[in-house]
Design a protein around this motif. Structure first.
Motif, PDB file in Angstrom:
ATOM      1  N   ALA A  22       0.829  -1.209   0.000  1.00  0.00           N
ATOM      2  CA  ALA A  22       0.000   0.000   0.000  1.00  0.00           C
ATOM      3  C   ALA A  22       0.864   1.259   0.000  1.00  0.00           C
ATOM      4  N   VAL A  23       1.905   1.269   0.800  1.00  0.00           N
ATOM      5  CA  VAL A  23       2.805   2.426   0.851  1.00  0.00           C
ATOM      6  C   VAL A  23       3.525   2.588  -0.485  1.00  0.00           C
ATOM      7  N   THR A  24       3.955   1.495  -1.066  1.00  0.00           N
ATOM      8  CA  THR A  24       4.631   1.544  -2.366  1.00  0.00           C
ATOM      9  C   THR A  24       3.702   2.104  -3.434  1.00  0.00           C
ATOM     10  N   LEU A  25       2.474   1.609  -3.480  1.00  0.00           N
ATOM     11  CA  LEU A  25       1.517   2.109  -4.471  1.00  0.00           C
ATOM     12  C   LEU A  25       1.192   3.582  -4.241  1.00  0.00           C
ATOM     13  N   GLY A  26       1.084   3.980  -2.983  1.00  0.00           N
ATOM     14  CA  GLY A  26       0.846   5.394  -2.669  1.00  0.00           C
ATOM     15  C   GLY A  26       1.987   6.274  -3.144  1.00  0.00           C
ATOM     16  N   ALA A  27       3.215   5.831  -2.921  1.00  0.00           N
ATOM     17  CA  ALA A  27       4.384   6.599  -3.358  1.00  0.00           C
ATOM     18  C   ALA A  27       4.456   6.664  -4.881  1.00  0.00           C
ATOM     19  N   LEU A  28       4.186   5.544  -5.541  1.00  0.00           N
ATOM     20  CA  LEU A  28       4.162   5.542  -7.013  1.00  0.00           C
ATOM     21  C   LEU A  28       3.108   6.506  -7.540  1.00  0.00           C
ATOM     22  N   SER A  29       1.957   6.500  -6.925  1.00  0.00           N
ATOM     23  CA  SER A  29       0.881   7.411  -7.316  1.00  0.00           C
ATOM     24  C   SER A  29       1.319   8.862  -7.185  1.00  0.00           C
ATOM     25  N   MET A  30       1.999   9.176  -6.102  1.00  0.00           N
ATOM     26  CA  MET A  30       2.452  10.554  -5.892  1.00  0.00           C
ATOM     27  C   MET A  30       3.497  10.962  -6.930  1.00  0.00           C
ATOM     28  N   ILE A  31       4.380  10.047  -7.282  1.00  0.00           N
ATOM     29  CA  ILE A  31       5.387  10.362  -8.298  1.00  0.00           C
ATOM     30  C   ILE A  31       4.727  10.597  -9.648  1.00  0.00           C
ATOM     31  N   VAL A  32       3.776   9.737 -10.014  1.00  0.00           N
ATOM     32  CA  VAL A  32       3.070   9.881 -11.283  1.00  0.00           C
ATOM     33  C   VAL A  32       2.312  11.219 -11.333  1.00  0.00           C
ATOM     34  N   LYS A  33       1.791  11.660 -10.195  1.00  0.00           N
ATOM     35  CA  LYS A  33       1.057  12.926 -10.123  1.00  0.00           C
ATOM     36  C   LYS A  33       1.986  14.134 -10.031  1.00  0.00           C
ATOM     37  N   GLY A  34       3.316  13.896 -10.064  1.00  0.00           N
ATOM     38  CA  GLY A  34       4.265  14.991 -10.003  1.00  0.00           C
ATOM     39  C   GLY A  34       4.523  15.516  -8.600  1.00  0.00           C
ATOM     40  N   ARG A  35       4.274  14.694  -7.614  1.00  0.00           N
ATOM     41  CA  ARG A  35       4.452  15.099  -6.217  1.00  0.00           C
ATOM     42  C   ARG A  35       5.596  14.308  -5.579  1.00  0.00           C
ATOM     43  N   ALA A  36       6.694  14.161  -6.321  1.00  0.00           N
ATOM     44  CA  ALA A  36       7.827  13.363  -5.850  1.00  0.00           C
ATOM     45  C   ALA A  36       8.403  13.885  -4.538  1.00  0.00           C
ATOM     46  N   ALA A  37       8.436  15.191  -4.373  1.00  0.00           N
ATOM     47  CA  ALA A  37       9.011  15.773  -3.154  1.00  0.00           C
ATOM     48  C   ALA A  37       8.234  15.362  -1.905  1.00  0.00           C
ATOM     49  N   GLU A  38       6.948  15.065  -2.059  1.00  0.00           N
ATOM     50  CA  GLU A  38       6.120  14.691  -0.911  1.00  0.00           C
ATOM     51  C   GLU A  38       6.319  13.243  -0.470  1.00  0.00           C
ATOM     52  N   THR A  39       7.068  12.481  -1.257  1.00  0.00           N
ATOM     53  CA  THR A  39       7.279  11.079  -0.884  1.00  0.00           C
ATOM     54  C   THR A  39       8.351  10.921   0.190  1.00  0.00           C
ATOM     55  N   GLU A  40       9.208  11.933   0.352  1.00  0.00           N
ATOM     56  CA  GLU A  40      10.322  11.842   1.322  1.00  0.00           C
ATOM     57  C   GLU A  40       9.865  11.461   2.725  1.00  0.00           C
ATOM     58  N   PRO A  41       8.883  12.149   3.319  1.00  0.00           N
ATOM     59  CA  PRO A  41       8.485  11.742   4.680  1.00  0.00           C
ATOM     60  C   PRO A  41       7.721  10.417   4.725  1.00  0.00           C
TER      61      PRO A  41
END
Length: 182
Positions: free
Chosen positions: A151-170
């Protein structure tokens, strides 16, 4: 949405960690009582076995908490040399690999539990503990960790695809040793 998912999982895992902590504390009290009783020539018996079961359960259930608290060890030599998007990609790659390993552990753990259930297996110890009583919650802990990791992996992938890579750090980042020393 992804951040709400992580916040919800963190809340659940804090309760899980509290329950695991209570179990470890109770086990420590049991072992301490047994040590004191041995000084008087008697013993409860089975403390080593129960402590082993407690550690197995604490490990399988504690992994999910550690994941969301970014407590898993990761060597980030290359990660620290790239910009935000590159770090996010390294983090997602690490999560994909970890998710794969944890899913495999959960999948391979089931036959162990199934065999104990089918055979009515008992520990080869004086307590003769039915192994399924320990293996079922142990297995459930690995399944929980696998589900959380995915679930965390899919959430992080989703954020990267949406252009929110910086928000994946925390959420999935790795904090270098030099960051914690400053």
């Amino acid at each position: 949405m992804e951040l709400k998912l992580i916040a919800g999982l963190r809340t659940i895992n804090k309760w899980v960690a509290l329950m695991v902590g209570i179990g470890v504390f109770a086990c420590a009290g049991f072992v301490l009582l047994d040590i004191v009783m041995r000084r008087f020539g008697t013993s409860l018996g089975g403390t080593e076995e129960i402590a082993g079961y407690t550690m197995a359960l604490a490990t399988s259930w504690g992994m999910g908490f550690t994941l969301l608290e970014l407590g898993h060890v990761r060597i980030d030599l290359l990660r620290s040399r790239v910009q935000t998007f590159g770090r996010a990609l390294f983090d997602v790659f690490a999560m994909i690999v970890m998710s794969g390993v944890i899913v495999m552990i959960a999948v391979k753990a089931w036959p162990v539990v199934e065999r104990s259930l089918v055979n009515g297996s008992r520990a080869n110890t004086p307590l003769e503990t039915p192994l399924a009583l320990v293996q079922l919650p142990w297995f459930a802990g690995w399944v929980w960790f696998a589900c959380m990791s995915c679930a965390v992996t899919l959430g992080a992938l989703s954020m990267i695809v949406k252009g929110r890579a910086a928000e994946t750090e925390p959420m999935i980042g790795a904090f270098a040793e030099q960051d914690t020393l400053q």
